[in-house]
Motif scaffolding. Structure first.
Motif, mmCIF file in Angstrom:
data_model
loop_
_atom_site.group_PDB
_atom_site.id
_atom_site.type_symbol
_atom_site.label_atom_id
_atom_site.label_comp_id
_atom_site.label_asym_id
_atom_site.label_seq_id
_atom_site.Cartn_x
_atom_site.Cartn_y
_atom_site.Cartn_z
ATOM 1 N N VAL A 267 0.649 -1.141 0.057
ATOM 2 C CA VAL A 267 -0.083 -0.194 -0.124
ATOM 3 C C VAL A 267 1.011 1.227 0.012
ATOM 4 O O VAL A 267 1.873 1.277 0.591
ATOM 5 C CB VAL A 267 -0.919 0.227 1.352
ATOM 6 N N CYS B 247 -3.407 3.823 -1.705
ATOM 7 C CA CYS B 247 -3.596 3.334 -2.836
ATOM 8 C C CYS B 247 -3.194 1.830 -2.500
ATOM 9 O O CYS B 247 -1.968 1.484 -2.356
ATOM 10 C CB CYS B 247 -3.073 3.719 -4.110
ATOM 11 N N HIS B 248 -3.940 0.746 -2.727
ATOM 12 C CA HIS B 248 -3.588 -0.797 -3.000
ATOM 13 C C HIS B 248 -3.625 -0.925 -4.638
ATOM 14 O O HIS B 248 -4.542 -0.689 -5.325
ATOM 15 C CB HIS B 248 -4.485 -1.560 -2.360
ATOM 16 N N PRO C 83 -5.772 1.207 7.873
ATOM 17 C CA PRO C 83 -6.480 0.452 6.871
ATOM 18 C C PRO C 83 -7.622 -0.266 7.192
ATOM 19 O O PRO C 83 -8.594 -0.485 6.494
ATOM 20 C CB PRO C 83 -5.316 -0.498 5.992
#
Length: 333
Positions: free
Chosen positions: A136, A149-150, A191
């Motif tokens: 990530v 962002c993954h 997350p």
């Protein structure tokens, strides 16, 4: 090494851990990427990287006089080449798209479109992008936006930090991203909670200090203050180190780093463990190393002894071809 893919992974690991800087880069270029994460020896050692108009210069502390060169896709003076993280990756804007670029291995990693990419200030990675796409990335966009962002999601999650304070540093630590703002507020992004910013605690102020650094060291999260006096011939005076407990929301001063040492530079700070069998005899445990720029034309690598506060200069760690603005990295391949 053309047949390296047929070698047992255990054998590749044994070979890689015995290579020095130059051989390690060559080995990584020939070794399949899915094996890149199986060796750890050289990537934990401190390197320095600097930039010229068209290329990057980098060298390992194991062979300081061997300076290696790698072409850059864009000149560092351009606004497109912006941010370096301590793992050696650069967040770079090419053709209107944000990408990750590894100047040592030459690997590019594409990221989803980020409309605010021209204002990217800092970024952090949860793991090595060249090993897998399970990482990530966290990006701080000035003045107060965080984007996550993954790669598999192909989209960004954005959050706004409402106090809109300048972010001084950020890091990935034990599954969470951690930022430190100019008001000394520690902010975490989990997350599991959609990366919502959570204010944890305010760290102590150190009068006369430069920008603080977030560093993971021996499993702990540290805030390192560099205290100095610009009007003194010796611009480095001392360091103060605080251990941050995110769960207890507590902060305590640390007087020793044990067998570890810390390497500080702008946006690129980390720690490394050393022992009697270390292949880096010039690097000592329980020290803080940084590149000093006072005066600007006289770059020096300085160390601070946590035990007695003694400061030493290390010309043996700075090659003649040093480029500009050397920064510490722990390169990932």
């Amino acid at each position: 090494m053309s047949g390296s893919g047929n070698l047992p992974p255990d054998l590749i690991k044994v070979v890689a851990e015995r290579l020095d800087a130059k051989e390690f880069v060559i080995f990584r270029a020939a070794c399949p990427s899915d094996l890149a994460g199986q060796y750890k020896a050289q990537k934990r050692a401190p390197w320095l990287i600097s930039f010229t108009d068209a290329e990057s210069l980098f060298w390992s502390m194991t062979r300081v006089e061997e300076v290696y060169r790698a072409q850059l896709p864009i000149a560092p003076s351009s606004s497109g080449l912006g941010v370096l993280c301590y793992q050696g990756w650069i967040a770079i804007a090419l053709e209107g798209q944000l990408k990750l670029f590894n100047p040592i291995s030459g690997i590019f990693t594409k990221l989803p479109v980020l409309e605010m990419l021209c204002r990217v200030h800092k970024f952090a990675l949860s793991s090595n992008p060249s090993v897998s796409d399970e990482y990530v990335i966290m990006v701080h966009v000035q003045p107060a936006t965080f984007a996550f962002c993954h790669p598999k999601d192909r989209a960004w999650t954005t959050q706004t930090y409402r106090p809109k304070s300048q972010i001084m540093d950020l890091i990935h630590f034990k599954g969470r991203f951690v930022a430190l703002d100019e008001n000394r507020q520690v902010i975490t992004f989990n997350p599991q909670d959609n990366f919502n910013p959570q204010e944890n605690l305010v760290i102590p102020n150190v009068k006369g200090s430069r920008r603080p650094h977030l560093v993971e060291c021996s499993g702990s999260l540290l805030v390192v203050w560099h205290k100095d006096d610009w009007f003194s011939p010796d611009s480095m005076t001392e360091f103060r180190v605080y251990k941050v407990d995110l769960n207890e929301k507590a902060c305590t001063e640390e007087k020793s780093l044990g067998t570890a040492s810390i390497f500080l530079s702008d946006g690129c700070s980390f720690s490394a463990e050393f022992n009697a069998r270390s292949r880096l005899p010039e690097i000592k445990p329980n020290h803080i190393y940084c590149v000093d720029f006072f005066p600007l034309w006289d770059r020096k690598i300085l160390s601070y002894n946590m035990e007695d506060g003694r400061i030493e200069t290390h010309p043996e760690l700075m090659p003649r071809q040093a480029g500009t603005t050397p920064r510490w990295i722990q390169p990932t391949f």
